[in-house]
Structure formats: structure tokens, C-alpha cells
Write a protein that holds these residues in place. Structure first.
Motif, mmCIF file in Angstrom:
data_model
loop_
_atom_site.group_PDB
_atom_site.id
_atom_site.type_symbol
_atom_site.label_atom_id
_atom_site.label_comp_id
_atom_site.label_asym_id
_atom_site.label_seq_id
_atom_site.Cartn_x
_atom_site.Cartn_y
_atom_site.Cartn_z
ATOM 1 N N HIS A 88 -20.451 -21.083 -12.112
ATOM 2 C CA HIS A 88 -20.267 -22.018 -10.338
ATOM 3 C C HIS A 88 -19.141 -21.288 -9.570
ATOM 4 C CE1 HIS A 88 -22.147 -25.413 -13.566
ATOM 5 N NE2 HIS A 88 -23.206 -24.609 -12.894
ATOM 6 N N ASP A 89 -17.466 -21.462 -10.988
ATOM 7 C CA ASP A 89 -16.758 -20.806 -9.840
ATOM 8 C C ASP A 89 -16.016 -20.483 -10.335
ATOM 9 O OD1 ASP A 89 -14.465 -20.560 -7.977
ATOM 10 O OD2 ASP A 89 -14.640 -22.154 -7.436
ATOM 11 N N PRO A 90 -16.252 -19.130 -10.618
ATOM 12 C CA PRO A 90 -15.395 -17.721 -11.596
ATOM 13 C C PRO A 90 -13.311 -18.020 -11.954
ATOM 14 C CG PRO A 90 -16.043 -16.767 -10.029
ATOM 15 C CD PRO A 90 -16.517 -17.781 -9.759
ATOM 16 N N ASP A 91 -13.088 -18.686 -10.423
ATOM 17 C CA ASP A 91 -11.933 -18.444 -10.150
ATOM 18 C C ASP A 91 -10.930 -20.160 -11.060
ATOM 19 O OD1 ASP A 91 -11.666 -15.970 -8.989
ATOM 20 O OD2 ASP A 91 -12.098 -16.599 -7.545
ATOM 21 N N TYR A 92 -11.758 -20.798 -10.582
ATOM 22 C CA TYR A 92 -11.434 -22.479 -11.042
ATOM 23 C C TYR A 92 -10.731 -22.803 -11.961
ATOM 24 C CZ TYR A 92 -10.573 -27.152 -10.215
ATOM 25 O OH TYR A 92 -9.578 -28.321 -10.743
ATOM 26 N N GLY A 93 -11.436 -21.996 -13.389
ATOM 27 C CA GLY A 93 -11.307 -22.355 -14.765
ATOM 28 C C GLY A 93 -9.683 -21.429 -15.140
ATOM 29 N N VAL A 94 -9.524 -20.191 -14.306
ATOM 30 C CA VAL A 94 -8.275 -19.471 -14.793
ATOM 31 C C VAL A 94 -7.498 -20.455 -13.698
ATOM 32 C CG1 VAL A 94 -7.279 -17.875 -13.697
ATOM 33 C CG2 VAL A 94 -8.903 -17.690 -14.198
ATOM 34 N N ARG A 95 -7.368 -20.942 -12.545
ATOM 35 C CA ARG A 95 -6.731 -21.687 -11.900
ATOM 36 C C ARG A 95 -5.826 -23.038 -12.924
ATOM 37 N NH1 ARG A 95 -8.301 -24.215 -6.026
ATOM 38 N NH2 ARG A 95 -5.851 -25.015 -6.140
ATOM 39 N N VAL A 96 -7.009 -23.829 -13.467
ATOM 40 C CA VAL A 96 -6.370 -25.035 -14.657
ATOM 41 C C VAL A 96 -5.928 -24.433 -15.739
ATOM 42 C CG1 VAL A 96 -7.754 -26.612 -16.423
ATOM 43 C CG2 VAL A 96 -8.898 -25.812 -14.090
ATOM 44 N N LEU A 97 -5.918 -22.704 -16.254
ATOM 45 C CA LEU A 97 -5.070 -22.546 -16.907
ATOM 46 C C LEU A 97 -4.163 -21.877 -16.862
ATOM 47 C CD1 LEU A 97 -7.863 -20.435 -18.653
ATOM 48 C CD2 LEU A 97 -6.924 -21.711 -19.747
ATOM 49 N N ASP A 98 -3.735 -21.223 -15.759
ATOM 50 C CA ASP A 98 -2.902 -21.508 -14.972
ATOM 51 C C ASP A 98 -1.411 -22.650 -14.494
ATOM 52 O OD1 ASP A 98 -3.318 -18.550 -14.960
ATOM 53 O OD2 ASP A 98 -3.582 -18.372 -12.587
ATOM 54 N N ALA A 99 -2.654 -23.810 -14.125
ATOM 55 C CA ALA A 99 -1.585 -25.321 -13.877
ATOM 56 C C ALA A 99 -1.034 -25.876 -15.742
ATOM 57 C CB ALA A 99 -2.853 -25.923 -13.425
ATOM 58 N N ALA A 100 -1.808 -25.064 -16.556
ATOM 59 C CA ALA A 100 -1.091 -25.739 -17.861
ATOM 60 C C ALA A 100 -0.311 -24.802 -18.229
ATOM 61 C CB ALA A 100 -2.323 -25.594 -19.324
ATOM 62 N N ALA A 101 -0.626 -23.711 -18.062
ATOM 63 C CA ALA A 101 0.772 -22.477 -18.961
ATOM 64 C C ALA A 101 1.858 -23.100 -17.690
ATOM 65 C CB ALA A 101 0.290 -20.822 -18.422
ATOM 66 N N ALA A 102 2.205 -23.435 -16.896
ATOM 67 C CA ALA A 102 3.184 -23.583 -15.807
ATOM 68 C C ALA A 102 3.253 -24.340 -15.736
ATOM 69 C CB ALA A 102 3.154 -23.694 -13.933
ATOM 70 N N ALA A 103 2.875 -25.580 -16.977
ATOM 71 C CA ALA A 103 3.985 -26.646 -17.096
ATOM 72 C C ALA A 103 4.352 -26.860 -18.896
ATOM 73 C CB ALA A 103 2.658 -28.011 -16.997
ATOM 74 N N GLY A 104 3.628 -25.730 -19.603
ATOM 75 C CA GLY A 104 4.134 -25.183 -21.425
ATOM 76 C C GLY A 104 3.301 -25.305 -21.597
ATOM 77 N N ALA A 105 2.168 -25.542 -21.628
ATOM 78 C CA ALA A 105 0.684 -25.812 -22.865
ATOM 79 C C ALA A 105 1.120 -24.072 -23.405
ATOM 80 C CB ALA A 105 -0.794 -25.801 -22.769
ATOM 81 N N ASP A 106 0.847 -23.994 -24.626
ATOM 82 C CA ASP A 106 0.164 -22.733 -25.665
ATOM 83 C C ASP A 106 -0.619 -22.047 -25.298
ATOM 84 O OD1 ASP A 106 3.216 -23.571 -25.968
ATOM 85 O OD2 ASP A 106 2.990 -23.827 -28.257
ATOM 86 N N VAL A 107 -1.395 -22.799 -25.081
ATOM 87 C CA VAL A 107 -2.958 -22.058 -26.035
ATOM 88 C C VAL A 107 -4.013 -22.718 -24.628
ATOM 89 C CG1 VAL A 107 -5.127 -21.808 -26.976
ATOM 90 C CG2 VAL A 107 -2.742 -22.305 -27.547
ATOM 91 N N GLY A 108 -5.244 -22.263 -23.877
ATOM 92 C CA GLY A 108 -6.266 -22.063 -22.894
ATOM 93 C C GLY A 108 -7.244 -22.349 -24.141
#
Length: 529
Positions: free
Chosen positions: A157-177
Motif C-alpha cells: 500500500h505504501d512502501p515508505d511508511y513501514g520504514v518510517r515506523v522502523l526509523d521511529a522505533a530505532a530513534a527511540a532505542g528499539a533493538d529490533v524491527g
């Protein structure tokens, strides 16, 4: 402990528990967790504290010392904060802290359709929900993995939005997406392409979580690893909602034996079969005999051509040494059997016929004749071993001589059905008559037979019939239908299966019982007089 270079992540107690027909008690969950730890998985997702009372109790009991893990780290599962709610005020997020689990897996929407239609919030608020919750958990000392729900559908549906979710998690300190094929509709080629693309664009460690709706969950998981994922999720025996999840045992088997990934601690790979079957027992489900790597039939060979090659070298028809995963090779003796099948099966049962080609020939012919008449030795190793031993001895060896038996079914005035069997035989130099009642004609016959023989063979007191299966075989070439009976017996130290075939179900049962007793007395001393 498992190294952090690759994560084997098990979710049997959370996602696997969603399988229809599975209901774990808290004691069951603790037992399953201990078993999973024994195969060396790195992470065990225990459930959703705060949302499920049993899961809350599970984490409380684990924290109180009832669960000691040698290899694995316990993981709590939960969701990001609710839309429009401060993370500090979200009771579900607070329950994740209260669980005392050192790792938390958060589920978040990564598909624009689901954000707008299911969550009914904005794309930016969804990203804020991810950032806030991950940061809050990290501030409380928790390691965080993010399950990106519906990632592959969302990519379409949108190949970029999932990357934005992963980036938001990584910026907040998540280890794995973790990229989730939530609806299970992907095929390996598509999974590989998407994961490879995301690996180039997202600055976070990638994981994979697949469902088996296309029958490709394991293949999809391995394709994702090949494309760059270093965190693989699965469940014991593939348990899960709908068609299930990726089978963690097949995933591990593929990673270690096919992809050369050293993902388990030393000595754990050989525990796969034992643990797979033990978890099936706790789930109250029969183990899948045809499961890859761990099924009882995973290395079973039936065709005579296969057996001939295996006799030369087992590697010719096995994709790996079965003992590597704690399994064993089996030869099935059927009408397809040739000389090699009989020799290998006899050797497997501890009977040496290698120097008796005449015996092998006679056994092959007898098996083919009997199979044509409806007999089956494929699941009746004890009856097959007796057949071989009889041919070696040149005669049928029997611990008793039957004079007659009789079975009566009495329907009483109150509607109760009582079965009664009388057996007359000679054993140990004596003529014995025994009459017993049972909850059915075969049970009564079994009890009468063993009671008649216990004087001569006291060890029979330990034997008991544990399973009884009947199959009506359709008549062929105008003959009447026949009945095949399989009986499983135990003496509390071993178990064995025997077969009987006849047009009369009671006689078929008698033949199987007769073999069961003969096998149980193999190697016994001279009968007591």
C-alpha cells in the motif's frame, strides 16, 4: 547463553497459544518455557501481561523464582500506547513494566490502511505512539523489540511508511524491527525482495515473523534471513492461529543444517525431537508424525529401492544424519519391501539375518502375501519381529497352546452392557480356564488371557493394553471385507504394537493379543510350573 549475533525467538506461549484447541494452564506455560530453554532458544515470549490474567500470573510466578532459564531471556508482549493517551497513563504499558520481564515486544501498526481504518488515527500519531512507548520502556531499563504488524501488506500500500515506523522505533532505542506477515499471504520470493529492500533503507536490526496460510511460513522465514534478517520468530510445531506459524524446529533445522548458521548453544540441536514431542503432549495434541526434522516419519523409508540404497549408504536417501536433530532412521516393511528392507528392519529390531538369505527370502514373500490379505507391518514392529524370529527358528514359537475362547456380550435389564470372555489353554504343563469381564469384548478377552497365563508367567501382571485401533478393509476381487486390528501394549518399561487380521473382529483382536503376549515374553525364562 545464545550469542546476540542471531536471535531465535519463540512465541509458542503467546502466538502459538492462539491455535484452535490449545488452552495452557499457568503450570503448562511454565513447563513449556522450560522445555524451550532446553533447545537453546534466545528469547521466549511468555504472553501479554495485563491483558490476559493467566499471562499476568505466569510472569509473576516466573519473577518469584518458579522459572529458571539457562539459555533464554523471558519476553513480555504488549502494544504501543493508545492513540491520544499519555504513555505514563496507559495501564497496559504499565503492566509490561510490572511483569519484570527484561525484554518487551511491542506490536505496532505499519500499514497505512490499518492505521487509518483499524486504529482510526493519523499516520503521525501512530509514529508518536511508537516513539513514546519505546522510549518509556527503555527509560525503565527494558530492551525493546517492535513487531510491525501487517508489514508486508502495508509495503504494497505504501512502501515508505513501514520504514518510517522502523526509523521511529530505532530513534527511540528499539533493538529490533520485526517484519510481520500477519495475514500469511506472502511467498518466499516476495519476502526476500521486501526484506532486502528494507535492509538497505532502514537503520535497525530486522526480524521476521510469518504465518503459514500459504504453507510457506518456514520458507518465508529462511528467505528473510537470506535477505538480511537476523532475528527469526516461530512456534513449537508451528502452532498458531488459522494455519499456524513458522515451525521453530524446522526453522532451526534449516538455519543450522542448511544455512550454516550457528544459532544454538552446543549440545542443544539433538534435543529438538524430544522437546517437540513433549510440548505436543502438554498441548494435548498428537505429535505430527510427518513434521520435518522432528516427526517420527521424517526419516522413515518404505520403498524397496530406497532401502537398497540406504543399505549401501544412508546419506543416499537422507538429507542429513537423523541423529543430528535427535531423530532416527526407520525402515517400513510393507508389500513394497525388498530384501534390503527386511535386512535393515531386522537389524533395527536387533535380529541378525545377514547370514541367512533363505530367511530373508521367506520373510519377503510372507510379508507380500499377508499385506495382500490386509495385514500391515508398517506400524506393528513387534509382529514383524515375531515373524522374522519364527522364520529363523523354523517354527512358530508360542508360550501357550490355545484350546478355545468364547466371548459373550450380555445386555442386562437396566440397559448395562457387560462383556465376558472365557479362555481355555495349556501353559507351563497345566490346563487353565479363565473367565473375566471387561468394558468391551476385547478388554474382557485381554484380561482373561493374561489371567490364564499369570500363573506360568507372573511378569504378565505388568502388561496392559494401552490402545486399540480397528480398521475395516474393503473387500477386493469380490471377497468379503476383513478387519485389521492394531494393539499397543506396555509393561511399564517398553511399548510395542502388534497386528491381527481376520473377517471377524474378535478373531483379528485375538491374533493381535496373541502376538502382544508372545512379544512381551521374548527372552523370558522357562515358565513356572
Amino acid at each position: 547463553m545464545q550469542t546476540d549475533a542471531f536471535h531465535v525467538f519463540d512465541t509458542t506461549l503467546r502466538d502459538g497459544a492462539q491455535r484452535e484447541g490449545i488452552t495452557y494452564s499457568v503450570a503448562d506455560k511454565l513447563a513449556v518455557a522450560r522445555l524451550l530453554d532446553q533447545i537453546g532458544v534466545g528469547f521466549i515470549e511468555g504472553g501479554w501481561p495485563g491483558a490476559m490474567p493467566k499471562d499476568t500470573e505466569f510472569f509473576a510466578r516466573a519473577a518469584a523464582g518458579e522459572l529458571t532459564l539457562r539459555h533464554a531471556t523471558l519476553v513480555a508482549f504488549g502494544a504501543t500506547r493508545k492513540a491520544g493517551v499519555r504513555v505514563e497513563d496507559d495501564t497496559q504499558v504499565r503492566a509490561l513494566i510490572d511483569s519484570q520481564a527484561p525484554v518487551v515486544t511491542l506490536v505496532a501498526k505499519s500499514d497505512v490502511w490499518h492505521v487509518e481504518r483499524a486504529l482510526r488515527t493519523t499516520l503521525e500519531e501512530n509514529l508518536a505512539m511508537v516513539r513514546d512507548t519505546v522510549a518509556f520502556l527503555r527509560a525503565h531499563g527494558r530492551r525493546v523489540f517492535l513487531d510491525c504488524e501487517h508489514f508486508f501488506d502495508g509495503y504494497k500500500h505504501d512502501p515508505d511508511y513501514g520504514v518510517r515506523v522502523l526509523d521511529a522505533a530505532a530513534a527511540a532505542g528499539a533493538d529490533v524491527g520485526v517484519l510481520c506477515d500477519t495475514n500469511g499471504g506472502m511467498l518466499p520470493m516476495g519476502v526476500h525482495d521486501v526484506v532486502a529492500d528494507i535492509a538497505r533503507r532502514a537503520d535497525i536490526r530486522l526480524g521476521i515473523h510469518t504465518q503459514d496460510d500459504t504453507g510457506c511460513a518456514v520458507a518465508n522465514t529462511l528467505a528473510a534471513v537470506d535477505a538480511g534478517a537476523t532475528h527469526a520468530q516461530g512456534t513449537a510445531n508451528g502452532y498458531g492461529e488459522r494455519a499456524g506459524n513458522a515451525d521453530i524446529f524446522a526453522v532451526i533445522g534449516g538455519l543450522v543444517t542448511k544455512m550454516g548458521r550457528d544459532v544454538l548453544p552446543d549440545g542443544c540441536l539433538t534435543e529438538l525431537v524430544r522437546v517437540a514431542h513433549a510440548i505436543a503432549e502438554i498441548a494435548n495434541l498428537a505429535p505430527d508424525t510427518h513434521a520435518p526434522y522432528v516427526g517420527a516419519a521424517a526419516f522413515a523409508h518404505k520403498a524397496g529401492l530406497h532401502a537398497s540404497a540406504i543399505k549401501v549408504s544412508p546419506e543416499l536417501y537422507n538429507h542429513l544424519d537423523p541423529s543430528v536433530v535427535g531423530n532416527g532412521q526407520r525402515i517400513l516393511v510393507t508389500e513394497m519391501a525388498g530384501r534390503a528392507s527386511v535386512e535393515l528392519k531386522s537389524q533395527e529390531l536387533g535380529v541378525d539375518v545377514s547370514s541367512r538369505p533363505d530367511v530373508v527370502s521367506r520373510v519377503v514373500e510372507r510379508v507380500k502375501e499377508r499385506e495382500a490379505a490386509g495385514w500391515s507391518y508398517e506400524a506393528a514392529d513387534a509382529s514383524f519381529e515375531l515373524l522374522v524370529r519364527d522364520e529363523l527358528a523354523g517354527a512358530v514359537s508360542t508360550p501357550f497352546d490355545l484350546e478355545s475362547y468364547r466371548v459373550i456380550i450380555d445386555r442386562r435389564e437396566d440397559g448395562a452392557l457387560v462383556s465376558e470372555a472365557t479362555v481355555k489353554l495349556r501353559a507351563g504343563g497345566h490346563r487353565v480356564i479363565s473367565t473375566e469381564e471387561g468394558n468391551g469384548p476385547v478388554n474382557a478377552l485381554d484380561r482373561a488371557l493374561r489371567r490364564a497365563l499369570e500363573g506360568a508367567y507372573p511378569q504378565l501382571a505388568k502388561m496392559e493394553l494401552t490402545d486399540y485401533k480397528v480398521r475395516i478393509m474393503a473387500g477386493r476381487h469380490g471377497t468379503d471385507a476383513v478387519t485389521r486390528v492394531l494393539i499397543e501394549t506396555t509393561d511399564r518399561e517398553r511399548e510395542w504394537t502388534t497386528v491381527g487380521v481376520h473377517g471377524n473382529v474378535i478373531e483379528a483382536s485375538w491374533l493381535a493379543l496373541h502376538d502382544a503376549v508372545r512379544f512381551g515374553l521374548l527372552g523370558s525364562a522357562t515358565p513356572a510350573l
